[in-house]
Design an enzyme around this catalytic site. Sequence first.
Site, short mmCIF file in Angstrom:
data_model
loop_
_atom_site.label_atom_id
_atom_site.label_comp_id
_atom_site.label_asym_id
_atom_site.label_seq_id
_atom_site.Cartn_x
_atom_site.Cartn_y
_atom_site.Cartn_z
NE ARG A 35 -4.09 1.69 2.47
CZ ARG A 35 -5.27 1.26 1.93
NH1 ARG A 35 -5.43 -0.02 1.76
NH2 ARG A 35 -6.24 2.05 2.12
CB THR A 129 -15.54 5.31 14.85
OG1 THR A 129 -15.59 6.34 13.73
CG2 THR A 129 -16.88 5.42 15.49
CD GLU A 159 -14.44 9.90 9.96
OE1 GLU A 159 -15.01 10.53 9.19
OE2 GLU A 159 -14.87 8.75 10.06
CG ASN A 216 -21.91 8.10 11.73
OD1 ASN A 216 -22.11 9.42 11.24
ND2 ASN A 216 -20.66 7.46 11.71
CG LEU A 258 -35.96 13.82 5.98
CD1 LEU A 258 -36.70 14.99 6.22
CD2 LEU A 258 -36.53 12.78 7.02
CB ALA A 260 -38.12 6.92 1.33
CB CYS A 268 -20.10 5.12 8.95
SG CYS A 268 -18.18 5.49 8.90
NE ARG A 335 -15.59 -0.46 3.41
CZ ARG A 335 -14.93 0.41 4.10
NH1 ARG A 335 -14.35 0.32 5.24
NH2 ARG A 335 -14.55 1.67 3.65
C1 UDX Z 1 -21.29 8.71 7.05
C2 UDX Z 1 -21.73 10.12 7.47
O1 UDX Z 1 -22.59 10.85 6.71
C3 UDX Z 1 -20.49 10.62 7.87
O2 UDX Z 1 -20.52 11.93 8.53
C4 UDX Z 1 -19.55 9.77 8.61
O3 UDX Z 1 -18.18 10.20 9.23
C5 UDX Z 1 -19.41 8.26 7.99
O4 UDX Z 1 -20.76 7.81 7.58
P1 UDX Z 1 -21.18 7.96 4.47
O5 UDX Z 1 -21.31 6.52 5.09
O6 UDX Z 1 -19.76 8.02 3.68
O7 UDX Z 1 -20.93 8.92 5.69
O8 UDX Z 1 -22.28 8.06 3.74
P2 UDX Z 1 -23.74 9.12 3.59
O9 UDX Z 1 -23.59 10.10 2.30
O10 UDX Z 1 -23.78 9.38 5.15
O11 UDX Z 1 -24.69 7.77 3.30
C6 UDX Z 1 -24.91 6.62 4.26
C7 UDX Z 1 -25.83 5.78 3.81
O12 UDX Z 1 -27.36 6.09 3.79
C8 UDX Z 1 -25.85 5.49 2.18
O13 UDX Z 1 -26.24 4.24 1.90
C9 UDX Z 1 -27.00 6.26 1.44
O14 UDX Z 1 -27.58 5.64 0.32
C10 UDX Z 1 -28.16 6.34 2.80
N1 UDX Z 1 -28.87 7.46 2.65
C11 UDX Z 1 -28.46 8.70 2.92
C12 UDX Z 1 -30.21 7.06 2.51
O15 UDX Z 1 -30.89 5.94 2.14
N2 UDX Z 1 -31.16 8.24 2.65
C13 UDX Z 1 -30.57 9.67 2.76
O16 UDX Z 1 -31.53 10.33 2.85
C14 UDX Z 1 -29.36 9.63 2.92
#
Ligand code: UDX
EC number: 1.1.1.22
Length: 437
Positions: A35, A129, A159, A216, A258, A260, A268, A335
């Site tokens: 890496r 985390t 973060e 989260n 919001l 759906a 995360c 993931r």
């Molecule tokens: C998230 C947090 O937003 C971030 O602050 C944290 O540090 C890491 O986890 P991430 O996992 O990269 O970030 O993606 P995010 O954009 O938050 O979406 C997470 C999941 O929720 C995705 O599968 C997305 O499709 C879903 N989602 C998001 C919904 O189904 N509806 C929404 O309105 C928003």
Amino acid sequence: MKLAVIGTGYVGLVTGACFANLGNDVICVDKDLKRLETLSKGDVPFYEPGLPELVSKNHKAKRLVFSHDISSAVLNSEVIFIAVGTPPKSNGQADISAVISVAQSIAKTLKSKKKNKSGKFKVIVNKSTVPVGMGDIVTKILIENKISEKDFSVVSNPEFLREGSAISDFMNPDRIVVGASNNRAFNLITELYRPLNAHVIFTSVKSAELIKYASNAFLATKISFINEIANICERVGSDVLEVANAMGLDKRIGRQFLNAGIGYGGSCFPKDVLALMHLAREQGYDPQILSSVTEVNDFQSDAFVGKILKELKNLRGKRISVLGLSFKPDTDDLREAPSLKVINSLLKKGAQITVYDPAVSSNSKKELKELSFADGVYEAIDGADAIIVVTEWAEFKEIDFDRAKKLVKGRIIFDGRNIYDPKRVRESGFKYIGVGR
Ligand code: UDX
């Protein structure tokens, strides 16, 4: 400032590259030599828009270097970020063994009394985390190694980076949380973030550790909440998009998170909600809302498959075109992607799947080998009995339905992310089935 970042995964690399870009000298450390070699060439082993450019620019400017030597990185730095993985164990508990091992290496280095090239006082920052109490565990490891409490401080600085927009999230944060036990450490970390002109919040270490999980979990709750409303919408004839748009205008609620769909995934939300539930149960508290949040999330992908079965009846031999795979757009990350659950269920029922995702190929994961991959949307839907959308990539929104109509065998779209206007799709001759509409 001189910094060490231990762990060149997603969080570590974004943190290291961004701090280097702000003018700091950063040593990114990893055990994985392959890496490190990749990174030294300016290549990034995962997909994140803008990151390869940032890494290579700062590497060339010698502000960002890569090393496997944790000891020399520690001795050369005033601030040491721990950014190693904390994957979930089978019971949901976060596996903190990598953080402990890094803390032990830091302690051994400081104990060895080798020449400290960057001052004696070190701030050790947890970016990973971690469960509440990790700061105390790291402190204990250093004290057990006879490092004087005068010479170090452990800080929690969670973060909040989203995949796909991590650099802009880092550079324009809503807030920076610094959990510290003294002003000296807090001031040093605040100084590091000064160029961002952001709101910095000083909390206890334990509060900072919980802020990450609570944030989260709240966002995951918002998603499961709107998914539950969507399920009610389907039964009473309302449209969840109209409902969410109007709800979102209430400043107390807000429109974000919001949307759906078939549920949340990623590295995360699923892991952090489970870890928080585990943390609560360890203390004898039953986290009832969080249990429901995960139940609704699991239900969403099952319910989506249920709709497909209801319409197509027998899936044996049916060709289903799946648009998307990654857990969200602008990433190749699979993931906990809800798409995989949906695909597995469809395969079990005998469907033939053709997938197209702009960032994922059949080489991305072993389980994907048996799927047939297309190079573009129109190739994917050619001859399909049904189209299903599982990730809301921008290019899927631009689909030309007149062209699509001539290619498909069955004119039906299951929109798992509500990206299309049902009226428009229906007018172009397709049956439309979304989530909560
Ligand atoms: C998230 C947090 O937003 C971030 O602050 C944290 O540090 C890491 O986890 P991430 O996992 O990269 O970030 O993606 P995010 O954009 O938050 O979406 C997470 C999941 O929720 C995705 O599968 C997305 O499709 C879903 N989602 C998001 C919904 O189904 N509806 C929404 O309105 C928003």
